[in-house]
Design a protein around this motif. Structure first.
Motif: not given
Length: 296
Positions: A252-257
């Motif tokens: 679930g982590a975003s690409l930006n993170d």
């Protein structure tokens, strides 16, 4: 070593502040090209090489079945070298200007499955010696932070901040970033430091004699544990960086993170991990959706 080459390597080391590993790669590539030139002509030199000679060298590399990635790195080394010479007016024409990298097919990065990493930490026997505690920590650290091998080896004890459960890492081009540490990692770090306190050195990761850990030692260590506990064909510290990114994305982590955690400059470098995640999701979809299971 020629004056021009020495000047370029000094520029990389003292102005660009590249890692020792990167500096060695540039030096090796340029010396290889120099040797190729001399084999063709005893009077040849890097500063007098022309476009045709560069093309011949690239063709010879392709004949030796070197990987496209390896050849492209060597081309990049030449282009950086001649750009430096041109900038400092040591040459009038850049012979590498019209030389382009070889196109490569997109490759999905290999990664260790989360279940295999769990199995490694559960089934592998890490004894209570300094080496056992350190080895387990290194594997947990690479998998839990996504740091590059060079970054891990450059970490100093003072970079740790247990109050905020984070660590400061010095990445490419001396760019600093802060990476959070999960609770298990914090506990293992504290345990490791209790073993390491006898050594008077600033480097966090050291050998059993207290000397800073080197890349070849790190590589051998990681390869040994991954060889007996995982199914990946490549068994290097960088595989655990890929594993960290893929696991984060799948949970679930975003690409930006993930981009920020990995220290990527551009989001495009992080997007390669969406391919492996998409492949997994396609397999899940094919197995779970009733319409996907029907034949047309």
């Amino acid at each position: 070593m020629t004056k021009a080459l020495t000047s370029f390597l000094n520029y990389l080391e003292f102005e660009k502040k590249v890692s020792k590993h990167t500096l060695t790669a540039y030096s090796t590539d340029l010396l290889q090209f120099q040797s190729f030139l001399i084999q063709e002509d005893q009077n040849a030199a890097l500063v007098t090489a022309n476009k045709a000679e560069i093309r011949l060298w690239v063709a010879s590399l392709m004949d030796t079945k070197k990987s496209t990635r390896s050849i492209n790195r060597k081309i990049a080394s030449l282009k950086s070298f001649y750009k430096h010479l041109r900038k400092h007016e040591l040459i009038t024409i850049d012979p590498s200007k019209s030389i382009h990298s070889i196109k490569t097919p997109s490759r999905i990065p290999q990664h260790v499955k989360a279940s295999e990493m769990d199995g490694l930490f559960k089934n592998e026997t890490f004894d209570d010696s300094f080496t056992g505690v350190r080895d387990k920590l290194i594997l947990e650290f690479l998998y839990g932070t996504g740091t590059r091998a060079s970054e891990l080896l450059g970490i100093e004890v003072q970079d740790l901040d247990f109050n905020s459960q984070s660590i400061k890492v010095l990445g490419k081009r001396n760019k600093e970033r802060i990476i959070p540490l999960h609770t298990i990692l914090v506990q293992q770090l504290k345990n490791y430091l209790s073993y390491r306190k006898a050594f008077d050195t600033s480097q966090l990761f050291v050998t059993e004699t207290g000397t800073p850990l080197k890349y070849h030692q790190l590589y051998t260590l990681v390869k040994r544990y991954l060889s007996t506990n995982t199914t990946v064909s490549r068994k290097s510290p960088h595989i655990l960086r890929h594993s960290f990114a893929t696991t984060m994305l799948e949970n679930g982590a975003s690409l930006n993170d993930i981009k920020e955690l990995l220290g990527h400059t551009n989001l495009s470098a992080t997007q390669i991990y969406t391919h492996s995640s998409l492949k997994r999701m396609k397999n899940v979809h094919a197995q779970a959706h009733p319409r996907a299971q029907k034949k047309s």
